[in-house]
Design an enzyme around this catalytic site. Structure first.
Site, PDB file in Angstrom:
ATOM      1  N   ASP A 161       2.923  -4.918   7.962  1.00 36.80           N
ATOM      2  CA  ASP A 161       1.701  -4.121   7.842  1.00 36.80           C
ATOM      3  C   ASP A 161       0.520  -5.085   7.920  1.00 36.80           C
ATOM      4  O   ASP A 161       0.241  -5.809   6.963  1.00 36.80           O
ATOM      5  CB  ASP A 161       1.738  -3.365   6.509  1.00 36.80           C
ATOM      6  CG  ASP A 161       0.429  -2.641   6.214  1.00 36.80           C
ATOM      7  OD1 ASP A 161      -0.526  -2.768   7.003  1.00 36.80           O
ATOM      8  OD2 ASP A 161       0.369  -1.952   5.180  1.00 36.80           O
ATOM      9  N   HIS A 209       0.875  -1.176   0.000  1.00 38.02           N
ATOM     10  CA  HIS A 209       0.000   0.000   0.000  1.00 38.02           C
ATOM     11  C   HIS A 209       0.916   1.231   0.000  1.00 38.02           C
ATOM     12  O   HIS A 209       2.021   1.178   0.545  1.00 38.02           O
ATOM     13  CB  HIS A 209      -0.832  -0.055   1.279  1.00 38.02           C
ATOM     14  CG  HIS A 209      -1.917   0.968   1.386  1.00 38.02           C
ATOM     15  ND1 HIS A 209      -1.683   2.254   1.803  1.00 38.02           N
ATOM     16  CD2 HIS A 209      -3.256   0.888   1.158  1.00 38.02           C
ATOM     17  CE1 HIS A 209      -2.828   2.919   1.826  1.00 38.02           C
ATOM     18  NE2 HIS A 209      -3.792   2.119   1.435  1.00 38.02           N
ATOM     19  N   GLN A 268      -4.708  -5.689   6.584  1.00 44.59           N
ATOM     20  CA  GLN A 268      -5.668  -6.594   5.937  1.00 44.59           C
ATOM     21  C   GLN A 268      -5.604  -7.996   6.514  1.00 44.59           C
ATOM     22  O   GLN A 268      -6.328  -8.884   6.043  1.00 44.59           O
ATOM     23  CB  GLN A 268      -5.411  -6.632   4.418  1.00 44.59           C
ATOM     24  CG  GLN A 268      -5.505  -5.287   3.737  1.00 44.59           C
ATOM     25  CD  GLN A 268      -6.913  -4.712   3.761  1.00 44.59           C
ATOM     26  OE1 GLN A 268      -7.906  -5.411   4.026  1.00 44.59           O
ATOM     27  NE2 GLN A 268      -7.034  -3.422   3.493  1.00 44.59           N
ATOM     28  N   CYS A 307      -4.771   2.498  -3.761  1.00 42.44           N
ATOM     29  CA  CYS A 307      -3.553   3.026  -3.122  1.00 42.44           C
ATOM     30  C   CYS A 307      -2.390   2.067  -3.314  1.00 42.44           C
ATOM     31  O   CYS A 307      -1.558   1.901  -2.411  1.00 42.44           O
ATOM     32  CB  CYS A 307      -3.760   3.306  -1.633  1.00 42.44           C
ATOM     33  SG  CYS A 307      -4.975   4.566  -1.313  1.00 42.44           S
ATOM     34  N   LYS A 367     -10.487  -0.871  10.143  1.00 44.02           N
ATOM     35  CA  LYS A 367     -10.619  -2.042   9.264  1.00 44.02           C
ATOM     36  C   LYS A 367     -10.953  -3.300  10.058  1.00 44.02           C
ATOM     37  O   LYS A 367     -11.199  -4.352   9.494  1.00 44.02           O
ATOM     38  CB  LYS A 367      -9.331  -2.252   8.473  1.00 44.02           C
ATOM     39  CG  LYS A 367      -9.070  -1.132   7.462  1.00 44.02           C
ATOM     40  CD  LYS A 367      -7.844  -1.434   6.633  1.00 44.02           C
ATOM     41  CE  LYS A 367      -7.279  -0.214   5.971  1.00 44.02           C
ATOM     42  NZ  LYS A 367      -7.982   0.159   4.744  1.00 44.02           N
TER      43      LYS A 367
END
Ligand SMILES: Cc1ncc(COP(=O)(O)O)c(C=O)c1O
Lengths: 151, 426
Positions: free
Chosen positions: B220, B143, B223, B384, B246
């Protein structure tokens, strides 16, 4: 389906599939690039102008159906027009897609074939798609070298 | 297309609608008020969960209760309300700690979101440690928020940002990754799950490889956190970041996990109140962890709301959520793959419940508009992740991303709507 059919009219789908004047002009008198960061649409508009008359206009790029059809129909509408007329048409087109001329039939008639974009006004996020080619055209006519963005 | 696509640990076939054992999705849906909405006269089918998730009643009510009955500034009052708010805020930190199995609550820094967490590490750790010629290694599927902060710190320090490539199917090329991981690499920053492709990266293996080379590893987890169990100690990563919104919590709150030893050695990121022990014009002493990195009044309601969200999904169970979502993914993937002219972007062997796709001759933006008319919310664009789009040669994709409150019927509605898009354009 009502609003959708109004947005994706046959004419628009046809211009999306077979865009007119989708080519580069060698040695144009002016050109400009436009970019819509929201959907990644990119366009370059080329013009041959002499005596303030648009002798030729074309575009290249990739985009959604609305932006491609709008660019294609713009080139058809503007060939042979004066620069001042072109800018006036842009003003009217902008009013149309932003819903300012809703119910005003004479305003729509004035735009001729471009009136098929009236359905865009019901889809506010798509206004940028419909007007990208026009903003880019204006930038080319203004002689600006910066890429236009719709943001 | 996508032959051989088997989402991680999915035993079920496509046309079996046998719900995961005692997974009562209808009861779960009743906890999410927004899921009862209609859009354009159709029931809302919310498939934009990778952008942000919806909030269950316990989260909404926790935030309401906080403002209605518990609101005060924290860490600085002797009065009852301030103590209550402080206790709730710190309890939320412990919830985050337990959720990712961190060793201590002081290893959890509350931030605005993943973006701020990565910027914090880049600016604090990066400026203190990076020298000209040092390298940061990311992947091509990051991202923008795991690219740009590194570019900024590289510019400031003379370090170099490198990106390991991925295959046409969207799988990280580990051989290439290993080759690019050298003695010069100081930090590896990799997404656990790609938001554009759905790829689950072998982060355990990546962290080990980084450590073998003497580099740190930042993951990261934006997700991954909403979809699967995450254990930062098992991963042994040095930093792990995610956003609250999220994972069914509020916007404006997220977490940075960092190993205590590293966080301790890092200089503050921002200065202000709460991050100091004492201030004078001669000498200021910084506060201990985690407060050293939390300057100013934080998003108290956000942290407490995030705690409620984590409680909520932990009650359901991350393994069950993962299992159920894999069923949705398999069902939708198989049905979409059968539609002529549709191509799924991202078909790695290990995938989270997210489907990026393109349709021949139809721009994703047009797909999005037509699906919206059917009440189906998806994301279209570059997500993104412009380098991903460039690598795969598509200007944009349409992306349907599932959460555990989505149903098999909604997956089917998506498939029907895609067929309708093709109809409109023919
Ligand atoms: C993989 C990934 N990383 C980072 C982010 C940034 O998260 P936020 O905007 O909440 O800071 C996102 C959000 O889209 C994401 O999907």
């Amino acid at each position: 389906m009502g609003d959708l059919r109004e947005l994706y009219q046959e004419v628009i789908l046809d211009h999306n599939k077979c865009p007119r004047n989708c080519r580069r002009i060698d040695n144009p008198t002016c050109e400009a690039s436009g970019y819509n960061p929201l959907c990644g649409d990119k366009i370059t508009v080329f013009l041959t102008v002499s005596d303030r008359i648009i002798k030729d206009v074309s575009f290249e790029g990739s985009g959604c159906a609305i932006s491609t059809a709008s660019a294609s129909m713009m080139t058809q509408a503007l060939k042979g027009k004066t620069v001042d007329e072109a800018l006036k048409i842009f003003g009217r087109f902008h009013d149309l897609v932003t819903g300012k001329t809703q119910g005003d039939n004479s305003a729509q008639e004035n735009l001729g074939k471009l009136a098929v974009f009236t359905g865009v006004s019901k889809f506010p996020v798509r206004v940028k798609c419909a007007s990208l080619a026009w903003h880019t055209l204006k930038s080319a006519l203004d002689g600006s070298s910066e890429t236009v963005t719709t943001e | 297309m996508s032959a051989g696509l088997t989402p991680a640990a999915t035993p079920s076939g496509a046309d079996r609608i046998v719900p995961v054992r005692s997974f009562d999705v209808e009861a779960i849906r009743r906890d999410f008020p927004i899921l009862a909405s209609t859009v354009n006269g159709k029931p809302l089918v919310y498939l934009d969960n990778a952008a942000t998730s919806q909030k269950p009643r316990p989260v909404i009510e926790t935030i309401m209760r906080y403002y209605a009955a518990e609101n005060a500034n924290i860490h600085r009052g002797v009065h009852w309300l301030s103590e209550l708010a402080t206790a709730k805020h710190e309890a939320a930190r412990v919830k985050v700690q337990h959720f990712i199995n961190a060793a201590a609550a002081r290893e959890i820094i509350f931030v605005r979101g993943a973006t701020e967490a990565i910027n914090l590490v880049a600016q604090s750790w990066g400026r203190a440690n990076l020298r000209p010629g040092d390298e940061i290694l990311v992947t091509g599927m990051e991202h923008h928020s795991n690219i740009v902060p590194w570019q900024i710190v590289c510019e400031a320090t003379g370090a170099i940002l490198r990106a390991a490539p991925f295959s046409d199917r969207g799988q990280l090329l580990l051989g290439e990754f290993d080759r690019m991981l050298t003695g010069k690499t100081r930090l590896v920053a990799v997404t656990h799950v790609s938001n554009a492709l759905g790829t689950i990266n072998p982060v355990h293996r990546i962290v080990q490889a980084a450590h073998d080379r003497g580099a740190l590893a930042l993951i990261d987890g934006c997700q991954a956190i909403p979809h699967m169990p995450v254990d930062v100690r098992e991963l042994d990563c040095d930093f792990y970041v995610f956003s609250g919104h999220k994972v069914f919590g509020p916007t404006g709150i997220g977490a940075l996990y960092g190993k205590e030893k590293l966080l301790d050695a890092m200089p503050p990121y921002q200065g202000g109140g709460d991050m100091i022990k004492s201030v004078s014009f001669e000498k200021t002493t910084y506060n201990d962890l985690p407060y050293k990195f939390e300057a100013g009044t934080p998003h108290i309601a956000g942290a407490i709301g995030l705690g409620a969200a984590l409680d909520y999904i932990q009650d359901i169970g991350m393994r069950r959520i993962n299992e159920y979502e894999n069923q949705l993914l398999t069902r939708a993937t198989n049905a979409i793959s059968e539609i002529p002219g549709v191509r799924i972007i991202g078909t790695p062997p290990c995938k989270a419940s997210l489907i990026s796709f393109v349709i021949d001759g139809i721009h994703p933006h047009d797909i999005g508009t037509i699906l919206d008319q059917e009440g189906i919310a998806i994301r279209t664009g570059h997500h993104c992740a412009q380098p991903v789009m460039e690598r795969l040669g598509v200007p944009a994709t349409a992306r349907a991303s599932f959460a555990f409150y989505n149903t098999h019927q909604e997956a089917d509605a998506l498939v029907r709507a895609i067929r309708k898009v093709i109809e409109v354009f023919n």
